[in-house]
Design an enzyme around this catalytic site. Sequence first.
Site, PDB file in Angstrom:
ATOM      1  N   GLU A 152      42.931  21.938  16.469  1.00 20.26           N
ATOM      2  CA  GLU A 152      43.221  20.615  15.890  1.00 20.26           C
ATOM      3  C   GLU A 152      42.646  19.589  16.846  1.00 20.26           C
ATOM      4  OE1 GLU A 152      44.209  20.137  12.898  1.00 20.26           O
ATOM      5  OE2 GLU A 152      44.476  22.276  12.570  1.00 20.26           O
ATOM      6  N   CYS A 167      45.518  10.992  17.440  1.00 19.57           N
ATOM      7  CA  CYS A 167      44.321  11.469  16.740  1.00 19.57           C
ATOM      8  C   CYS A 167      44.243  10.828  15.362  1.00 19.57           C
ATOM      9  CB  CYS A 167      44.368  12.979  16.615  1.00 19.57           C
ATOM     10  SG  CYS A 167      45.858  13.536  15.792  1.00 19.57           S
TER      11      CYS A 167
HETATM   12  N1  LIG Z   1      44.166  16.959  15.353  1.00 22.64           N
HETATM   13  C1  LIG Z   1      45.343  16.877  15.940  1.00 22.64           C
HETATM   14  O1  LIG Z   1      46.369  17.293  15.405  1.00 22.64           O
HETATM   15  C2  LIG Z   1      45.451  16.267  17.312  1.00 22.64           C
HETATM   16  C3  LIG Z   1      46.711  15.923  17.793  1.00 22.64           C
HETATM   17  C4  LIG Z   1      46.803  15.374  19.085  1.00 22.64           C
HETATM   18  C5  LIG Z   1      45.673  15.162  19.845  1.00 22.64           C
HETATM   19  N2  LIG Z   1      44.468  15.486  19.332  1.00 22.64           N
HETATM   20  C6  LIG Z   1      43.250  15.226  20.121  1.00 22.64           C
HETATM   21  O2  LIG Z   1      43.466  15.560  21.483  1.00 22.64           O
HETATM   22  C7  LIG Z   1      42.651  14.758  22.324  1.00 22.64           C
HETATM   23  C8  LIG Z   1      43.483  14.156  23.420  1.00 22.64           C
HETATM   24  O3  LIG Z   1      44.151  15.122  24.143  1.00 22.64           O
HETATM   25  P1  LIG Z   1      43.675  15.633  25.581  1.00 22.64           P
HETATM   26  O4  LIG Z   1      43.006  14.519  26.318  1.00 22.64           O
HETATM   27  O5  LIG Z   1      44.836  16.311  26.206  1.00 22.64           O
HETATM   28  O6  LIG Z   1      42.573  16.708  25.173  1.00 22.64           O
HETATM   29  P2  LIG Z   1      41.774  17.726  26.103  1.00 22.64           P
HETATM   30  O7  LIG Z   1      40.881  18.490  25.208  1.00 22.64           O
HETATM   31  O8  LIG Z   1      41.182  17.060  27.273  1.00 22.64           O
HETATM   32  O9  LIG Z   1      42.913  18.694  26.683  1.00 22.64           O
HETATM   33  C9  LIG Z   1      43.752  19.434  25.836  1.00 22.64           C
HETATM   34  C10 LIG Z   1      44.233  20.658  26.574  1.00 22.64           C
HETATM   35  O10 LIG Z   1      43.128  21.509  26.832  1.00 22.64           O
HETATM   36  C11 LIG Z   1      43.155  21.919  28.182  1.00 22.64           C
HETATM   37  N3  LIG Z   1      41.768  22.247  28.575  1.00 22.64           N
HETATM   38  C12 LIG Z   1      40.853  21.413  29.119  1.00 22.64           C
HETATM   39  N4  LIG Z   1      39.690  22.092  29.327  1.00 22.64           N
HETATM   40  C13 LIG Z   1      39.890  23.355  28.905  1.00 22.64           C
HETATM   41  C14 LIG Z   1      39.068  24.509  28.836  1.00 22.64           C
HETATM   42  N5  LIG Z   1      37.796  24.502  29.249  1.00 22.64           N
HETATM   43  N6  LIG Z   1      39.597  25.640  28.319  1.00 22.64           N
HETATM   44  C15 LIG Z   1      40.873  25.678  27.884  1.00 22.64           C
HETATM   45  N7  LIG Z   1      41.702  24.610  27.935  1.00 22.64           N
HETATM   46  C16 LIG Z   1      41.212  23.462  28.430  1.00 22.64           C
HETATM   47  C17 LIG Z   1      43.783  20.755  28.901  1.00 22.64           C
HETATM   48  O11 LIG Z   1      44.273  21.151  30.158  1.00 22.64           O
HETATM   49  C18 LIG Z   1      44.872  20.366  27.923  1.00 22.64           C
HETATM   50  O12 LIG Z   1      46.000  21.186  28.089  1.00 22.64           O
HETATM   51  C19 LIG Z   1      42.059  13.701  21.402  1.00 22.64           C
HETATM   52  O13 LIG Z   1      40.752  14.069  21.090  1.00 22.64           O
HETATM   53  C20 LIG Z   1      42.947  13.765  20.179  1.00 22.64           C
HETATM   54  O14 LIG Z   1      42.342  13.298  18.999  1.00 22.64           O
HETATM   55  C21 LIG Z   1      44.332  16.039  18.102  1.00 22.64           C
HETATM   56  N1  LIG Z   2      50.722  13.819  13.626  1.00 22.77           N
HETATM   57  C1  LIG Z   2      50.525  12.531  14.230  1.00 22.77           C
HETATM   58  C2  LIG Z   2      49.282  12.477  15.061  1.00 22.77           C
HETATM   59  C3  LIG Z   2      49.095  13.584  16.046  1.00 22.77           C
HETATM   60  C4  LIG Z   2      47.898  13.339  16.875  1.00 22.77           C
HETATM   61  O1  LIG Z   2      47.801  12.614  17.778  1.00 22.77           O
HETATM   62  C5  LIG Z   2      50.436  11.452  13.168  1.00 22.77           C
HETATM   63  O2  LIG Z   2      50.439  11.765  11.991  1.00 22.77           O
HETATM   64  O3  LIG Z   2      50.338  10.286  13.523  1.00 22.77           O
END
Ligand SMILES: NC(=O)c1ccc[n+]([C@@H]2O[C@H](COP(=O)([O-])OP(=O)(O)OC[C@H]3O[C@@H](n4cnc5c(N)ncnc54)[C@H](O)[C@@H]3O)[C@@H](O)[C@H]2O)c1
Ligand SMILES: N[C@@H](CCC=O)C(=O)O
Length: 515
Positions: free
Chosen positions: A287, A321
């Site tokens: 995600e 996100c």
């Molecule tokens: N689609 C969704 O449901 C959703 C929800 C929340 C956040 N997000 C996305 O998450 C991002 C923000 O979160 P973030 O800054 O923590 O993201 P990130 O990708 O930097 O980190 C996420 C996790 O991945 C780990 N990680 C980093 N490098 C890695 C690797 N090489 N291998 C395995 N794990 C690794 C980090 O330590 C952390 O625990 C934004 O892009 C946001 O849109 C998406």
């Molecule tokens: N589920 C949350 C977003 C999660 C990601 O950052 C929303 O619907 O706002």
Amino acid sequence: MTAEPYRPEPIETFQSPEAFEAMRKALAEVRAQFGRHYPLIIGGERVHTQATITSTNPSNPSEVVGVSAKAGIAEADAALDAAWRAFKTWRDWPQEHRSRVLLKAAQIMKRRQRELEAWLVYEIGKNWTEAAADVAEAIDFTRYYALSALKYKDGAPVVPYPGEDNEAFYIPLGVGVVIAPWNFPLAILTGMTLAPIAVGNCVVAKPAEDTVVIAAKLFEILEEAGLPAGVANYLPGEGGEVGAYLVQHPRTRFINFTGSLEVGLKINESAARLSPGQVWIKRVFLELGGKDGLIVDETADIAAAAQATVQSAFGFQGQKCSAASRLIVVDGIYDQLMEQVLDRTESLIVGPAEENPDMGPVASAQQEKTVLSYIEIGQQEARLALGGRRLEGGGYFISPTVFENVSPDARIAQEEIFGPVLSVIRVPDFDTALEVANGTRFGLTGGVFSRKRERLERARREFHVGNLYFNRKITGALVGVQPFGGFNLSGTDTKAGGPDYLLNFLQMKSVTERF
Ligand SMILES: NC(=O)c1ccc[n+]([C@@H]2O[C@H](COP(=O)([O-])OP(=O)(O)OC[C@H]3O[C@@H](n4cnc5c(N)ncnc54)[C@H](O)[C@@H]3O)[C@@H](O)[C@H]2O)c1
Ligand SMILES: N[C@@H](CCC=O)C(=O)O
């Protein structure tokens, strides 16, 4: 087993004096616990390490909220071993018994609601209501998955066949790795961990480095609820090191990841490669990010659209996100709408999260750097209408920022900024609005404000996002009500909090006996 049917938790707004006072008290009590150490939890054992992760308060980074142990390769191996050992029995627990543990965990979260909110306020800079929404969602995921799991316990119907006894039933996959982001550090970690566990899997969970304390609280709660040792292992560590190691490991059966596109793609690639000794194809759930667009046409309720825009763009400092990062406005109402959007944005109060402002700090020094660099890019690409500054105060405070005259293919209209920056794109008509809305590589959330039925119906079919909202804000999906997950490079559309989510963590076995 008797249980209340699932219904989403109400989200506290702290308008009542009782709730307000309870939160003030929780904040004081949590503050008194700053600086504590949290060991890893592997197979139920507390494991201390030489290396540590320090979690600080983004409203005042000189304050240490807590310090966790930091796992390396040896601890990752130990955690996988512990999880596989626990799997031998957890997989065979009757479903009602597994669900009961989760329902109890939800109840404990509810009892500790204000306290958990207070940790979120301090550790990641959520204002009170944003923190309340995070905790409510964690409770919702826990109850929803506990109850949803019951529907798989009797297997699936198959067509009768003469002379044979046929059945199809579900079994769990094994041990998976959960890798979570910092922005919903309780809700998302809870959902990604407890869904597979609900149906008999075991996990090694690696929280984000910035939110190790709230993650430790979740594991305390799971232990108190009676989750057997080793079913969920708490393994904070560096993503690029221990996260990457767990992903490629031959004994990892599935990976449940939420985070950035960049890391998600690395994980996808690594998990697709067969490691020596690996005997399965890993399931990978990703995600990822968004560049979410909100369309407002010339028939829209302008005041409602302006309010929804500001809530969607700047709630939790735009670090969702689902946040509106592109406002796509049809020409006829542009000036009226923008006047209201700018007025509302200008009146937002930014300050320490503890004081419950409209907006707290961004999450970290790294976040601050990234957002400010995009603001610089925006100043070259478009017209800065509001904000664009780092604010005074010790925390990572950035003013809510609006750019106008943004071209649909500008970097600030295409790349996820993940901060309080809104790009406004002016379009001549609804057709162009839809084209612009669909014109990024993402497809997570989107919205339309319009009073024209045929336009809403067209958007229903053609606006290509996983979560589409009409005439309301585009954030705040509720578990079970709006299954959440995106299309295209926003991820695998796994639909957290959806009716089919648990099937991701099950496999169907068909058994035939010839009579
Ligand atoms: N689609 C969704 O449901 C959703 C929800 C929340 C956040 N997000 C996305 O998450 C991002 C923000 O979160 P973030 O800054 O923590 O993201 P990130 O990708 O930097 O980190 C996420 C996790 O991945 C780990 N990680 C980093 N490098 C890695 C690797 N090489 N291998 C395995 N794990 C690794 C980090 O330590 C952390 O625990 C934004 O892009 C946001 O849109 C998406
Ligand atoms: N589920 C949350 C977003 C999660 C990601 O950052 C929303 O619907 O706002």
